[in-house]
Design a protein around this motif. Structure first.
Motif, PDB file in Angstrom:
ATOM      1  N   LEU A  40       0.827  -1.206   0.000  1.00  6.58           N
ATOM      2  CA  LEU A  40       0.000   0.000   0.000  1.00  6.58           C
ATOM      3  C   LEU A  40       0.859   1.253   0.000  1.00  6.58           C
ATOM      4  O   LEU A  40       0.561   2.235  -0.706  1.00  6.58           O
ATOM      5  CB  LEU A  40      -0.918  -0.007   1.221  1.00  6.58           C
ATOM      6  CG  LEU A  40      -1.927  -1.156   1.317  1.00  6.58           C
ATOM      7  CD1 LEU A  40      -2.691  -1.086   2.634  1.00  6.58           C
ATOM      8  CD2 LEU A  40      -2.895  -1.129   0.148  1.00  6.58           C
ATOM      9  N   PHE A  41       1.938   1.239   0.778  1.00  8.01           N
ATOM     10  CA  PHE A  41       2.783   2.414   0.911  1.00  8.01           C
ATOM     11  C   PHE A  41       3.488   2.739  -0.398  1.00  8.01           C
ATOM     12  O   PHE A  41       3.523   3.899  -0.822  1.00  8.01           O
ATOM     13  CB  PHE A  41       3.806   2.174   2.020  1.00  8.01           C
ATOM     14  CG  PHE A  41       4.573   3.398   2.421  1.00  8.01           C
ATOM     15  CD1 PHE A  41       4.027   4.307   3.292  1.00  8.01           C
ATOM     16  CD2 PHE A  41       5.836   3.630   1.920  1.00  8.01           C
ATOM     17  CE1 PHE A  41       4.734   5.443   3.657  1.00  8.01           C
ATOM     18  CE2 PHE A  41       6.551   4.756   2.279  1.00  8.01           C
ATOM     19  CZ  PHE A  41       5.992   5.662   3.159  1.00  8.01           C
ATOM     20  N   SER A  42       4.075   1.724  -1.039  1.00  9.23           N
ATOM     21  CA  SER A  42       4.787   1.985  -2.297  1.00  9.23           C
ATOM     22  C   SER A  42       3.824   2.441  -3.387  1.00  9.23           C
ATOM     23  O   SER A  42       4.147   3.323  -4.188  1.00  9.23           O
ATOM     24  CB  SER A  42       5.555   0.737  -2.738  1.00  9.23           C
ATOM     25  OG  SER A  42       4.682  -0.372  -2.891  1.00  9.23           O
ATOM     26  N   THR A  43       2.616   1.849  -3.425  1.00  5.10           N
ATOM     27  CA  THR A  43       1.629   2.286  -4.422  1.00  5.10           C
ATOM     28  C   THR A  43       1.198   3.721  -4.165  1.00  5.10           C
ATOM     29  O   THR A  43       1.138   4.545  -5.088  1.00  5.10           O
ATOM     30  CB  THR A  43       0.402   1.365  -4.380  1.00  5.10           C
ATOM     31  OG1 THR A  43       0.813   0.023  -4.655  1.00  5.10           O
ATOM     32  CG2 THR A  43      -0.619   1.793  -5.418  1.00  5.10           C
ATOM     33  N   ALA A  44       0.894   4.040  -2.903  1.00  9.30           N
ATOM     34  CA  ALA A  44       0.487   5.408  -2.584  1.00  9.30           C
ATOM     35  C   ALA A  44       1.620   6.398  -2.822  1.00  9.30           C
ATOM     36  O   ALA A  44       1.387   7.520  -3.283  1.00  9.30           O
ATOM     37  CB  ALA A  44       0.019   5.482  -1.126  1.00  9.30           C
ATOM     38  N   ALA A 398      -7.652  -0.822  -6.792  1.00 12.67           N
ATOM     39  CA  ALA A 398      -8.119  -2.153  -6.399  1.00 12.67           C
ATOM     40  C   ALA A 398      -7.004  -3.186  -6.463  1.00 12.67           C
ATOM     41  O   ALA A 398      -6.953  -4.110  -5.641  1.00 12.67           O
ATOM     42  CB  ALA A 398      -9.283  -2.572  -7.300  1.00 12.67           C
ATOM     43  N   VAL A 399      -6.102  -3.044  -7.425  1.00  9.23           N
ATOM     44  CA  VAL A 399      -5.001  -4.016  -7.553  1.00  9.23           C
ATOM     45  C   VAL A 399      -4.107  -3.967  -6.325  1.00  9.23           C
ATOM     46  O   VAL A 399      -3.710  -5.016  -5.784  1.00  9.23           O
ATOM     47  CB  VAL A 399      -4.203  -3.726  -8.837  1.00  9.23           C
ATOM     48  CG1 VAL A 399      -2.996  -4.658  -8.933  1.00  9.23           C
ATOM     49  CG2 VAL A 399      -5.079  -3.875 -10.066  1.00  9.23           C
ATOM     50  N   ALA A 400      -3.761  -2.761  -5.867  1.00  5.18           N
ATOM     51  CA  ALA A 400      -2.908  -2.631  -4.683  1.00  5.18           C
ATOM     52  C   ALA A 400      -3.604  -3.173  -3.444  1.00  5.18           C
ATOM     53  O   ALA A 400      -2.986  -3.864  -2.622  1.00  5.18           O
ATOM     54  CB  ALA A 400      -2.518  -1.168  -4.485  1.00  5.18           C
ATOM     55  N   LEU A 401      -4.889  -2.873  -3.283  1.00  2.25           N
ATOM     56  CA  LEU A 401      -5.626  -3.384  -2.122  1.00  2.25           C
ATOM     57  C   LEU A 401      -5.697  -4.895  -2.135  1.00  2.25           C
ATOM     58  O   LEU A 401      -5.526  -5.550  -1.095  1.00  2.25           O
ATOM     59  CB  LEU A 401      -7.036  -2.783  -2.112  1.00  2.25           C
ATOM     60  CG  LEU A 401      -7.124  -1.274  -1.828  1.00  2.25           C
ATOM     61  CD1 LEU A 401      -8.547  -0.788  -2.029  1.00  2.25           C
ATOM     62  CD2 LEU A 401      -6.663  -0.976  -0.403  1.00  2.25           C
ATOM     63  N   ARG A 402      -5.927  -5.465  -3.305  1.00  2.00           N
ATOM     64  CA  ARG A 402      -6.008  -6.926  -3.394  1.00  2.00           C
ATOM     65  C   ARG A 402      -4.652  -7.565  -3.093  1.00  2.00           C
ATOM     66  O   ARG A 402      -4.575  -8.573  -2.369  1.00  2.00           O
ATOM     67  CB  ARG A 402      -6.497  -7.318  -4.793  1.00  2.00           C
ATOM     68  CG  ARG A 402      -6.727  -8.814  -4.953  1.00  2.00           C
ATOM     69  CD  ARG A 402      -7.562  -9.110  -6.192  1.00  2.00           C
ATOM     70  NE  ARG A 402      -6.974  -8.529  -7.396  1.00  2.00           N
ATOM     71  CZ  ARG A 402      -7.495  -7.515  -8.067  1.00  2.00           C
ATOM     72  NH1 ARG A 402      -8.613  -6.933  -7.644  1.00  2.00           N
ATOM     73  NH2 ARG A 402      -6.914  -7.042  -9.159  1.00  2.00           N
ATOM     74  N   SER A 403      -3.592  -7.012  -3.635  1.00  2.00           N
ATOM     75  CA  SER A 403      -2.256  -7.560  -3.379  1.00  2.00           C
ATOM     76  C   SER A 403      -1.890  -7.458  -1.909  1.00  2.00           C
ATOM     77  O   SER A 403      -1.335  -8.401  -1.325  1.00  2.00           O
ATOM     78  CB  SER A 403      -1.235  -6.807  -4.234  1.00  2.00           C
ATOM     79  OG  SER A 403       0.070  -7.244  -3.948  1.00  2.00           O
ATOM     80  N   ALA A 404      -2.213  -6.319  -1.276  1.00  2.00           N
ATOM     81  CA  ALA A 404      -1.917  -6.157   0.142  1.00  2.00           C
ATOM     82  C   ALA A 404      -2.720  -7.137   0.988  1.00  2.00           C
ATOM     83  O   ALA A 404      -2.204  -7.706   1.959  1.00  2.00           O
ATOM     84  CB  ALA A 404      -2.206  -4.715   0.570  1.00  2.00           C
ATOM     85  N   ALA A 405      -3.984  -7.345   0.628  1.00  2.00           N
ATOM     86  CA  ALA A 405      -4.820  -8.282   1.384  1.00  2.00           C
ATOM     87  C   ALA A 405      -4.278  -9.705   1.268  1.00  2.00           C
ATOM     88  O   ALA A 405      -4.267 -10.462   2.247  1.00  2.00           O
ATOM     89  CB  ALA A 405      -6.254  -8.213   0.886  1.00  2.00           C
ATOM     90  N   VAL A 406      -3.802 -10.086   0.086  1.00  2.00           N
ATOM     91  CA  VAL A 406      -3.246 -11.432  -0.097  1.00  2.00           C
ATOM     92  C   VAL A 406      -1.988 -11.605   0.752  1.00  2.00           C
ATOM     93  O   VAL A 406      -1.794 -12.639   1.414  1.00  2.00           O
ATOM     94  CB  VAL A 406      -2.960 -11.674  -1.587  1.00  2.00           C
ATOM     95  CG1 VAL A 406      -2.140 -12.952  -1.777  1.00  2.00           C
ATOM     96  CG2 VAL A 406      -4.259 -11.771  -2.371  1.00  2.00           C
ATOM     97  N   ARG A 407      -1.099 -10.606   0.747  1.00  2.00           N
ATOM     98  CA  ARG A 407       0.120 -10.693   1.558  1.00  2.00           C
ATOM     99  C   ARG A 407      -0.209 -10.793   3.044  1.00  2.00           C
ATOM    100  O   ARG A 407       0.406 -11.580   3.779  1.00  2.00           O
ATOM    101  CB  ARG A 407       1.010  -9.478   1.302  1.00  2.00           C
ATOM    102  CG  ARG A 407       1.845  -9.558   0.037  1.00  2.00           C
ATOM    103  CD  ARG A 407       2.679  -8.298  -0.140  1.00  2.00           C
ATOM    104  NE  ARG A 407       3.495  -7.987   1.004  1.00  2.00           N
ATOM    105  CZ  ARG A 407       4.684  -8.523   1.253  1.00  2.00           C
ATOM    106  NH1 ARG A 407       5.192  -9.422   0.419  1.00  2.00           N
ATOM    107  NH2 ARG A 407       5.375  -8.179   2.326  1.00  2.00           N
ATOM    108  N   ALA A 408      -1.191 -10.009   3.488  1.00  2.00           N
ATOM    109  CA  ALA A 408      -1.580 -10.073   4.899  1.00  2.00           C
ATOM    110  C   ALA A 408      -2.168 -11.433   5.242  1.00  2.00           C
ATOM    111  O   ALA A 408      -1.859 -12.004   6.301  1.00  2.00           O
ATOM    112  CB  ALA A 408      -2.569  -8.952   5.204  1.00  2.00           C
ATOM    113  N   ALA A 409      -3.003 -11.987   4.357  1.00  2.00           N
ATOM    114  CA  ALA A 409      -3.618 -13.289   4.620  1.00  2.00           C
ATOM    115  C   ALA A 409      -2.563 -14.386   4.694  1.00  2.00           C
ATOM    116  O   ALA A 409      -2.621 -15.272   5.562  1.00  2.00           O
ATOM    117  CB  ALA A 409      -4.645 -13.596   3.532  1.00  2.00           C
TER     118      ALA A 409
END
Length: 889
Positions: A40-44, A398-409
């Motif tokens: 999220l940080f790098s995307t933002a 949405a791509v960044a949110l999905r990628s971050a959610a997968v890493r967290a999971a």
């Protein structure tokens, strides 16, 4: 086998064991926070960098600019054909998102005009542009039809509105052509004397004079008229006219992925325009051989800068997030082990009944499932909040949110598996005698290996290994060594310190001492591997917090110091060197003339130096001065206008300066002060002198006028926005404005700032794990504490003494960890700060800033936490059923 009710109760079992519940929640929160925040940080950060660059180049610069030669028999046919060409461009750009309405311009080559034959002449550039009247400062009402000319042209040629100019036409077939009359309808303030507007972004190269310190002619001002007037004028002057259509891009809320799609469409249109076989090129009348058509956009440059920022930020933040995830996974493993230790009687009963380790692990995982999910959701929410706070202008897709959610999971799943695995391992090793191996292992000085590795990393950082990516597309960013160094050094030094401190505690506990002190020291001295591990964990966690604060604070201070050196004060603008400063201006002002490499030292062919000529009467009130630079301005400003040799302020390398060579003339110099830095300096040596004293000194040396730049800088001190607005309506009207915030948006500064702000946030999260570790420690020893307290009360131990002993034990443990962490972290950060300058081309070098406020606040918080922990432990120990606790031992 276990009964079904036992399994059904598992999901809520940790509600009865709040310290373990807190440990699982904290571990899951940190895993999700660390795993998700890097993406999220790098995307933002990339989207924020894109938005900052788009704000700088404006919607017009980021949009599509298409130009082609305006050709036709007459003005009417040319404009009719141009309408069809503009429509073709609009059709080619149909469907591109975020485009604004197009703006059409007819731009001619400069022409020469005069008022009377044989009189003064000036160049003007004929321009017809849609909506231009709303973007110029008109000085007189229009008087009929005609051209709008700049006031500088009207003043020099003495042509009032309603008057006439004459166009000088080239000869035809060797016969001189008579001048053609041009009527003047109105005058306007020159564009370079007005505040910069995005409307003129694509024409800045032919509007503004060169910056201060750079030579070059002043471009001719625009003469505005209708398209018919401009076409007829250029036809008379036999000059070419370019038709231009601009398609601005709406930059609000744009993301990198969306910008990439727009850029791809722009590239397709540009390729079609530059060719000669595409339908668009044929409609525009373009020739690939003549290259008379052009299509470009600065959007690609903005995207490249944003991608560079993403690449530079992604590497260290991903590394930091991985470190944070590993530390949090260690909390999961510790929670699994402590869960068995705290329920030893229950675990032994299950073991005796033949329960298999996988079943026990599955049951433990089920117990921790809901807290893990709750902590993970909280951590993901904190990651989003952190990104929103640290990158308020950076949009997420949405791509960044999905990628971050997968890493967290994935991180949470691994953490849950580690917790279950650690519980299963502790479950199997309940009856194994392993104390002898732990004692033998404790004899080995394993800490020396960590300290040695940290020393090697420190040497590597000192020799340039602290920054990676210099000169690459990704840009400079802190290296792996910068982040591994404190972890290794803290773990090694804390282990060695504990080897020294524990025997001293044992000796102190045998001496005569107050009972609370004796009890507290005795418990610490008797602590074994778990206590050593806890102290090391606390030192590492708190050390990373102090290290992050030191690096981030030092970088922020150094970056702002560099920004003030680059700008001179809060605001900088370029003005004509002959313009006097306005009287009664609401903010302090000064005028500075800088000539780069204008003089030499050691002889006419010696090393070149920059000459910074200042106004001693106003410079001290305007510049921002850091005491680390050297003597304060009040100490030397009065001596710059003294009689005798030219007084100069020089850097340390020129401390012995005796003369300057200007245009091969020797100018005697007297060094008035030596400073480490001065506003306006570059990477070259510099001399700071008085403007008037410099003029007199060069005149005496026979080099009069050799250092007389056409433009100068105005520095102003005060709120940048208000200063900029006030100067825009003053007689100065500076162009090329620059503020401290503009410098801080430098990509290398932004990358380092983003990285260390991420490190600071991770430091806070990891520092909190020290408190979680203390909770687990107290929870694990609760049964022993209850029994010891019961026997001590029977022997007359007072509650006050018990509380004080517990508080001293915890305060000593946390205080030892905090002091050791602060000392080691600051010691490690010192050389790292000095050797990880993100922008070495800007002066001065970085400065170490020790966060004493954070250190004392953290220590005070730990002391308060120790008091709360002591009260809670004593209260639970007094309420415990001692008989039941003895039965379960």
């Amino acid at each position: 086998m276990w009964s079904r009710p036992y399994w059904r109760k598992a999901p809520l079992a940790l509600l009865r064991r709040l310290p373990l519940l807190a440990a699982v929640l904290a571990g899951a929160l940190l895993v999700a926070l660390a795993a998700a925040s890097s993406t999220l940080f790098s995307t933002a950060a990339g989207n924020a960098a894109l938005r900052a660059k788009l704000t700088e180049i404006t919607p017009f610069g980021a949009g599509l600019y298409v130009s082609w030669p305006a050709a036709g028999e007459d003005a009417r046919s040319t404009l009719a054909r141009q309408a069809r060409q503009v429509a073709a461009v609009r059709r080619a750009a149909a469907g591109i998102p975020a485009l604004r309405a197009p703006v059409v311009t007819e731009l001619g080559d400069p022409v020469l005009v005069e008022k009377d034959p044989g009189g003064a002449t000036m160049q003007i550039r004929p321009v017809a542009r849609e909506g231009f009247a709303a973007h110029v400062h008109r000085l007189s009402p229009p008087r009929g039809g005609g051209l709008w000319i700049a006031s500088s042209v009207a003043r020099l040629l003495q042509v009032p509105p309603g008057g006439s100019l004459h166009l000088l036409r080239p000869p035809s077939l060797g016969v001189a052509a008579p001048p053609a009359p041009l009527r003047v309808a109105a005058t306007y303030r020159p564009l370079w004397a007005q505040p910069v507007q995005s409307y003129w972004a694509n024409f800045s190269g032919i509007v503004y004079p060169p910056p201060a310190g750079q030579d070059g002619p002043t471009p001719p001002t625009f003469a505005f008229g209708t398209p018919q007037q401009i076409l007829r004028l250029e036809r008379q002057a036999r000059g070419p006219v370019s038709a231009i259509v601009e398609l601005p891009v709406e930059t609000r809320g744009i993301t990198l992925r969306r910008a990439e799609r727009i850029r791809a469409r722009f590239d397709g249109i540009a390729a079609a325009v530059r060719g000669d076989r595409s339908p668009l090129a044929q409609t525009l009348g373009c020739s690939a051989q003549l290259r008379d058509c052009d299509a470009h956009s600065s959007l690609a440059a903005a995207i490249a800068l944003a991608r560079r920022d993403v690449a530079a930020v992604s590497a260290p933040t991903r590394l930091l997030s991985d470190i944070g995830v590993l530390i949090a996974l260690g909390v999961f493993a510790a929670a699994g082990a402590y869960l068995v230790v705290r329920r030893r009687a229950e675990a032994r009963l299950l073991y005796a009944r033949g329960v298999a380790a996988p079943a026990f692990a599955a049951h433990t995982a089920l117990e921790a499932l809901l807290p893990t999910l709750a902590g993970g959701l909280a951590g993901f929410g904190l990651a989003l909040a952190f990104v929103r706070v640290s990158q308020p202008t950076g949009a997420l897709d949405a791509v960044a949110l999905r990628s971050a959610a997968v890493r967290a999971a994935i991180g949470l799943a691994v953490g849950l598996a580690l917790l279950a695995g650690a519980a299963a391992l502790s479950f199997l090793r309940q009856y194994e005698a392993t104390a002898w191996s732990a004692r033998r292992l404790g004899v080995v000085p394993w800490e020396l290996a960590l300290v040695g590795l940290a020393a090697w990393l420190l040497v590597d950082v000192a020799h340039g290994g602290g920054v990676d990516g210099r000169g690459t597309a990704a840009g400079a960013h802190p290296s792996l060594e910068v982040f591994l160094l404190p972890l290794l050094l803290l773990a090694g030094v804390s282990g060695l310190a504990l080897r020294v401190v524990r025997p001293l505690l044992a000796r102190a506990a045998r001496r005569e001492a107050p009972l609370p002190v004796y009890l507290g020291l005795r418990r610490l001295a008797a602590g074994r591997g778990a206590l050593v591990l806890l102290a090391t964990l606390c030192a590492v966690a708190l050390g990373l917090l102090f290290y992050a604060q030191t690096l981030a604070g030092s970088l922020a201070h150094s970056a702002r110091e560099k920004a003030y050196v680059a700008v001179g004060s809060d605001f900088q603008g370029t003005i004509d060197a002959s313009d006097p400063l306005p009287r009664g201006f609401p903010y302090p002002l000064t005028k500075v003339e800088i000539e780069y490499a204008a003089a030499s030292v050691g002889g006419p062919a010696g090393a070149q130096v920059d000459v910074i000529a200042v106004d001693p009467s106003s410079i001290a009130r305007v510049i921002r001065w850091d005491p680390a630079w050297g003597q304060a301005p009040s100490r030397w400003v009065g001596g710059l206008d003294g009689a005798g040799p030219l007084a100069a302020i020089v850097p340390p390398r020129l401390a012995g300066l005796r003369a300057l060579w200007v245009s091969e003339a020797r100018v005697p110099v007297h060094v008035a002060a030596v400073v480490r830095a001065f506003p306006g300096m570059t990477d070259q040596p510099f001399v700071v002198v008085s403007q008037s004293a410099l003029a007199h000194a060069t005149a005496r040396a026979g080099a009069a006028g050799a250092l007389a730049p056409a433009s100068a800088l105005v520095w102003a001190r005060g709120p940048a926005a208000q200063v900029k607005a006030a100067l825009a309506v003053s007689p100065l009207r500076p162009y090329f404005p620059l503020t401290v915030d503009d410098v801080l948006r430098n990509p290398d500064i932004a990358v380092a700032t983003h990285t260390f702000s991420f490190l600071r946030a991770l430091g806070f999260a990891v520092g909190a794990l020290a408190l979680v570790g203390v909770l687990l420690h107290l929870y694990a020893r609760q049964r022993g504490q209850a029994i010891a307290s019961a026997f001590a009360r029977r022997m007359g131990l007072r509650r006050r003494t018990e509380l004080l002993a517990l508080w001293l034990e915890l305060a000593a443990l946390l205080g030892f960890a905090a002091v050791l962490a602060a000392v080691v972290a600051v010691a490690a950060a010192g050389p790292v700060v000095r050797h990880t300058d993100p922008i070495p081309k800007y002066r001065p070098g970085p400065v170490l800033v020790v966060p004493w406020t954070w250190a004392w606040a953290t220590i005070a918080l730990l002391v308060a936490f120790a008091a709360a922990g002591a009260v809670l432990t004593a209260a639970l120990a007094r309420r415990a059923d001692v008989g039941e606790e003895l039965r379960l031992v």
